[in-house]
Design a protein around this motif. Structure first.
Motif, PDB file in Angstrom:
ATOM      1  N   ALA A  31       8.655  31.396 -19.526  1.00 22.61           N
ATOM      2  CA  ALA A  31       9.599  31.722 -19.131  1.00 22.61           C
ATOM      3  C   ALA A  31      10.288  32.206 -20.746  1.00 22.61           C
ATOM      4  CB  ALA A  31      10.588  29.742 -19.397  1.00 22.61           C
ATOM      5  N   GLU A  32       8.993  31.720 -21.762  1.00 22.12           N
ATOM      6  CA  GLU A  32      10.007  33.043 -23.054  1.00 22.12           C
ATOM      7  C   GLU A  32       9.491  34.311 -23.230  1.00 22.12           C
ATOM      8  OE1 GLU A  32       7.272  30.848 -25.714  1.00 22.12           O
ATOM      9  OE2 GLU A  32       8.074  29.089 -26.405  1.00 22.12           O
ATOM     10  N   ARG A  33       8.500  34.515 -22.393  1.00 22.39           N
ATOM     11  CA  ARG A  33       8.600  36.413 -22.099  1.00 22.39           C
ATOM     12  C   ARG A  33       9.897  36.784 -21.173  1.00 22.39           C
ATOM     13  NH1 ARG A  33       3.498  39.057 -23.144  1.00 22.39           N
ATOM     14  NH2 ARG A  33       2.818  37.980 -24.930  1.00 22.39           N
ATOM     15  N   ILE A  34      10.187  36.436 -20.139  1.00 20.60           N
ATOM     16  CA  ILE A  34      10.631  36.577 -19.116  1.00 20.60           C
ATOM     17  C   ILE A  34      12.583  36.146 -19.916  1.00 20.60           C
ATOM     18  CG2 ILE A  34       9.653  36.645 -17.623  1.00 20.60           C
ATOM     19  CD1 ILE A  34      11.583  33.712 -16.768  1.00 20.60           C
ATOM     20  N   GLY A  35      12.697  35.570 -21.057  1.00 21.59           N
ATOM     21  CA  GLY A  35      13.907  34.926 -21.738  1.00 21.59           C
ATOM     22  C   GLY A  35      14.401  35.573 -22.558  1.00 21.59           C
ATOM     23  N   VAL A  36      13.251  36.385 -23.087  1.00 22.31           N
ATOM     24  CA  VAL A  36      13.648  37.862 -24.015  1.00 22.31           C
ATOM     25  C   VAL A  36      14.356  39.252 -23.342  1.00 22.31           C
ATOM     26  CG1 VAL A  36      12.451  39.389 -25.222  1.00 22.31           C
ATOM     27  CG2 VAL A  36      11.675  37.342 -25.781  1.00 22.31           C
ATOM     28  N   PRO A  41      13.480  31.809 -14.826  1.00 23.65           N
ATOM     29  CA  PRO A  41      11.862  31.773 -13.717  1.00 23.65           C
ATOM     30  C   PRO A  41      12.906  31.696 -12.027  1.00 23.65           C
ATOM     31  CG  PRO A  41      11.633  30.371 -15.334  1.00 23.65           C
ATOM     32  CD  PRO A  41      13.374  31.283 -15.750  1.00 23.65           C
ATOM     33  N   LEU A  42      14.659  31.514 -12.678  1.00 23.29           N
ATOM     34  CA  LEU A  42      15.217  31.233 -10.592  1.00 23.29           C
ATOM     35  C   LEU A  42      15.807  33.255 -10.677  1.00 23.29           C
ATOM     36  CD1 LEU A  42      16.455  30.261  -8.451  1.00 23.29           C
ATOM     37  CD2 LEU A  42      18.484  29.521  -9.342  1.00 23.29           C
ATOM     38  N   HIS A  43      16.611  33.921 -12.304  1.00 21.36           N
ATOM     39  CA  HIS A  43      16.807  35.652 -12.205  1.00 21.36           C
ATOM     40  C   HIS A  43      15.401  35.552 -10.755  1.00 21.36           C
ATOM     41  CE1 HIS A  43      19.541  33.870 -14.831  1.00 21.36           C
ATOM     42  NE2 HIS A  43      20.155  35.074 -14.077  1.00 21.36           N
ATOM     43  N   GLN A  44      14.490  35.352 -11.760  1.00 22.55           N
ATOM     44  CA  GLN A  44      12.942  36.074 -10.961  1.00 22.55           C
ATOM     45  C   GLN A  44      12.730  36.031  -9.693  1.00 22.55           C
ATOM     46  OE1 GLN A  44      12.243  38.907 -13.320  1.00 22.55           O
ATOM     47  NE2 GLN A  44      13.329  38.485 -14.334  1.00 22.55           N
ATOM     48  N   SER A  45      13.187  34.318  -9.411  1.00 23.05           N
ATOM     49  CA  SER A  45      12.537  33.960  -8.101  1.00 23.05           C
ATOM     50  C   SER A  45      13.641  34.993  -6.859  1.00 23.05           C
ATOM     51  CB  SER A  45      12.767  32.408  -8.610  1.00 23.05           C
ATOM     52  OG  SER A  45      11.761  32.249  -8.482  1.00 23.05           O
ATOM     53  N   VAL A  46      15.248  35.124  -7.164  1.00 14.64           N
ATOM     54  CA  VAL A  46      15.509  36.090  -6.805  1.00 14.64           C
ATOM     55  C   VAL A  46      15.525  37.218  -6.658  1.00 14.64           C
ATOM     56  CG1 VAL A  46      17.994  36.671  -6.871  1.00 14.64           C
ATOM     57  CG2 VAL A  46      17.707  33.986  -6.692  1.00 14.64           C
TER      58      VAL A  46
END
Length: 157
Positions: A31-36, A41-46
C-alpha cells in the motif's frame, strides 16, 4: 505485530500467527509503494481487472474486485480524472456505461507491477531462487486450503 518471543509454543500456532503478521506487513508495504503514485489497492484492482478481463460495467467491476459499488464508482471517477480509464455508453440489452483501460492506464499498471516486483525482490533477497519457488508453491497450497471455508469449519482445534 508479530513477536517471536510471545505467543504459543506450539509450532503450528506460531506458523499461523507468523503468516498473518507477514501478510499484514506485506500488505502495508505494498500500500505504501502504490500510495507513492497516488493510488490505492482498489485503484490497482480496478486497473488489473480491466487489463486482465477487458471492458466492464461498474457493477461487474465491483463484483470482480469484491468491493462496494460506491467505492468502485468513486475509484473509476478518480481514474478517469487521471486519464487512466475511459467510460463509454453501450446499448446491448439496455443502456450500460462500460469502463475501458487507456494506454496511460496500462502504463500506470505496469509501473505499479514493477514497483511491487522490486518490493518482492527486496523481501526475498535472502532466499535462493529454488527457495522462492518452494515458498510460492507452499503459499499457494496454504491459500487454497484457507479459502475452502467448508473444509476449515469441519476441522476441530
Amino acid at each position: 505485530m508479530y513477536d517471536r518471543g510471545s505467543g504459543s509454543s506450539n509450532p503450528s500456532e506460531q506458523t499461523v500467527e507468523l503468516l498473518a503478521a507477514a501478510g499484514r506487513a506485506v500488505e502495508t508495504l505494498v500500500a505504501e509503494r502504490i500510495g507513492v503514485r497516488g493510488s490505492s489497492p482498489l485503484h490497482q484492482s480496478v486497473l488489473k481487472a480491466l487489463a486482465d478481463l477487458g471492458p466492464h460495467a461498474h457493477l461487474d467491476l465491483a463484483t470482480q474486485t469484491e468491493a462496494p459499488l460506491d467505492d468502485v464508482v468513486r475509484v473509476i471517477d478518480e481514474l478517469m480524472e487521471q486519464g487512466l480509464v475511459h467510460a463509454m455508453v453501450v446499448n446491448i440489452g439496455g443502456r450500460h456505461e462500460v469502463v475501458t483501460l487507456t494506454e496511460a492506464g496500462t502504463e500506470a499498471l505496469a509501473a505499479t507491477v514493477d514497483d511491487v516486483k522490486s518490493l518482492q525482490d527486496a523481501l526475498l533477497a535472502s532466499i535462493t531462487k529454488g527457495e522462492r519457488a518452494q515458498l510460492h508453491y507452499l503459499l499457494r497450497r496454504v491459500y487454497t486450503t484457507a479459502t475452502r471455508a467448508d473444509g476449515l469449519r469441519s476441522v476441530s482445534p
